[in-house]
Design an enzyme around this catalytic site. Sequence first.
Site, mmCIF file in Angstrom:
data_model
loop_
_atom_site.group_PDB
_atom_site.id
_atom_site.type_symbol
_atom_site.label_atom_id
_atom_site.label_comp_id
_atom_site.label_asym_id
_atom_site.label_seq_id
_atom_site.Cartn_x
_atom_site.Cartn_y
_atom_site.Cartn_z
ATOM 1 N N SER A 130 -31.087 11.739 -31.196
ATOM 2 C CA SER A 130 -31.211 10.379 -31.254
ATOM 3 C C SER A 130 -31.029 9.579 -32.703
ATOM 4 O O SER A 130 -29.910 9.761 -33.263
ATOM 5 C CB SER A 130 -32.319 9.880 -30.706
ATOM 6 O OG SER A 130 -32.471 8.540 -30.549
ATOM 7 N N ASP A 145 -27.590 3.762 -32.097
ATOM 8 C CA ASP A 145 -28.024 4.753 -32.669
ATOM 9 C C ASP A 145 -27.095 6.042 -32.484
ATOM 10 O O ASP A 145 -26.214 5.985 -31.698
ATOM 11 C CB ASP A 145 -29.557 5.210 -32.530
ATOM 12 C CG ASP A 145 -30.025 5.526 -30.982
ATOM 13 O OD1 ASP A 145 -28.903 5.233 -30.174
ATOM 14 O OD2 ASP A 145 -30.847 5.915 -30.745
ATOM 15 N N ASP A 202 -27.226 8.377 -30.532
ATOM 16 C CA ASP A 202 -26.911 9.081 -29.251
ATOM 17 C C ASP A 202 -26.690 7.717 -28.205
ATOM 18 O O ASP A 202 -26.531 8.024 -27.004
ATOM 19 C CB ASP A 202 -28.079 9.918 -28.245
ATOM 20 C CG ASP A 202 -29.355 9.446 -28.294
ATOM 21 O OD1 ASP A 202 -29.664 8.314 -28.830
ATOM 22 O OD2 ASP A 202 -29.969 9.667 -27.395
ATOM 23 N N ASP A 244 -28.404 5.265 -27.133
ATOM 24 C CA ASP A 244 -29.521 4.808 -26.147
ATOM 25 C C ASP A 244 -30.203 3.593 -26.684
ATOM 26 O O ASP A 244 -30.904 2.925 -25.952
ATOM 27 C CB ASP A 244 -30.567 6.129 -25.636
ATOM 28 C CG ASP A 244 -31.359 6.551 -26.842
ATOM 29 O OD1 ASP A 244 -31.229 5.979 -27.840
ATOM 30 O OD2 ASP A 244 -32.089 7.389 -26.396
#
Length: 446
Positions: free
Chosen positions: A98, A240, A242, A244
């Site tokens: 992440s 960010d 990833d 999400d």
Amino acid sequence: MGKYFGTDGIRGIAGEDLTAELAMAAAAAAARTLKASGRHVIVGEDTRASSDMLTSAIAAGLTAQGTDAWMAGVIPTPAVATLVAKNGAAAGIVVSASHNPYEYNGIKLFGPDGYKLPDAVEDEIETELDAILAGRSKVSSGRGNIGKVVDYSEGQAVYEDFLVSACKKGLKGLKVVLDCANGAAFSVAPHAFRRLGAEVLVLNDCPDGHNINVSCGATDPSGMAKVTGMLGYDVGFAFDGDADRSMMADEKGEIRDGDFEMLMLAKAMKEEDLLGGDAIVATPYSNMGLAEALKEMGLRLLTAGNGDRYVLEMMKKEKLNLGGEQSGHIVMLDAATTGDGVLTAIRLASLIASGKEPASVTAGRMRKYPQGQKALKVARKEDLEKADSVWEEVRKIEKELAGKGRVFVRASGTEPVVRIMVEAAEQYMVSEMLQRLTAAVEEVLS
């Protein structure tokens, strides 16, 4: 949190804490626990240098259990959740850390319904994983029970179609800046926005395996905000690693975090009768101003534990469709099963494109109280709970605030870090109290 699973899956420094051996064993344990033999699991990854190594190990662990590994390649975490539900997969696995630096990586799991796995199921997987690593069980399930590795790169186009379908009126004429953090959204986000008719300026879309989240993206949206304001774009978004999370900048170049984003979405979703009730869900880190602004709109703010999984649990319990975190991790259950930064950005962009008012006006309805946060690297974060001197300082500060502010101290679930947040009526109070708490934590845990 368990032995391996933190607040958001398994996470650690790749090659040290998170090895290929651990990834293979974790995949096999997940496949066995979820009874995935004879079925398929969708596997995605972000752009870190270690992601290929870990997804290869995961594919080995899955196929050794007789499970087909559908490899989607570089793709946002929420895309895997969406694809699992659409394809009838037994589960979804994402290799990503992440917002963390590139040297970290992680393993996130989604169940067949596209939701993150409940704690009880993660506990079962941990038990099986422990047995494999201790030699009491095997990665392989037996002769002849071997799955296949399948190229599922088409999943990226399926997810892009999903994003485009979420914006019925399009974004024609809207000028948008997108900071892709050199992460998983570097391709799909610009493509989706352009298909919707927006004029797009893309920043940080050249991943090299090491530059993910470096001075860019949702953890550092200052560059995106500056470009948005200086070049006269209508809005900017920073994702960010990833994707999400999504942080926004208004047309004036002011950064608008997840609290502002939730306020804008709540206003629109209430008007369209999409909220599912008279409240939204956030965490203790959300600004006091959000609760005040929602109250003016006739809405309540419910507070869950820190972390999107706990926000989601409360949303489902209260049958609400909107919740999230100040970090820009927003969950909209009327459209998705987990936080989706690109979907959040498209929905917000659609509100701005409708022409009702610019982002600064809607976001300006919220008074943001002075707030300070610190992430302190410590040697023994697990000792925080027993650090009496820290909690004595917390109690002193709470007494001084007298209900006109808040203070939170907690150990991170993903890093060797203790996080501190102080909120008060005046900035000088925030600075002084944050300094006191920092000294208290460092004295006993560093």
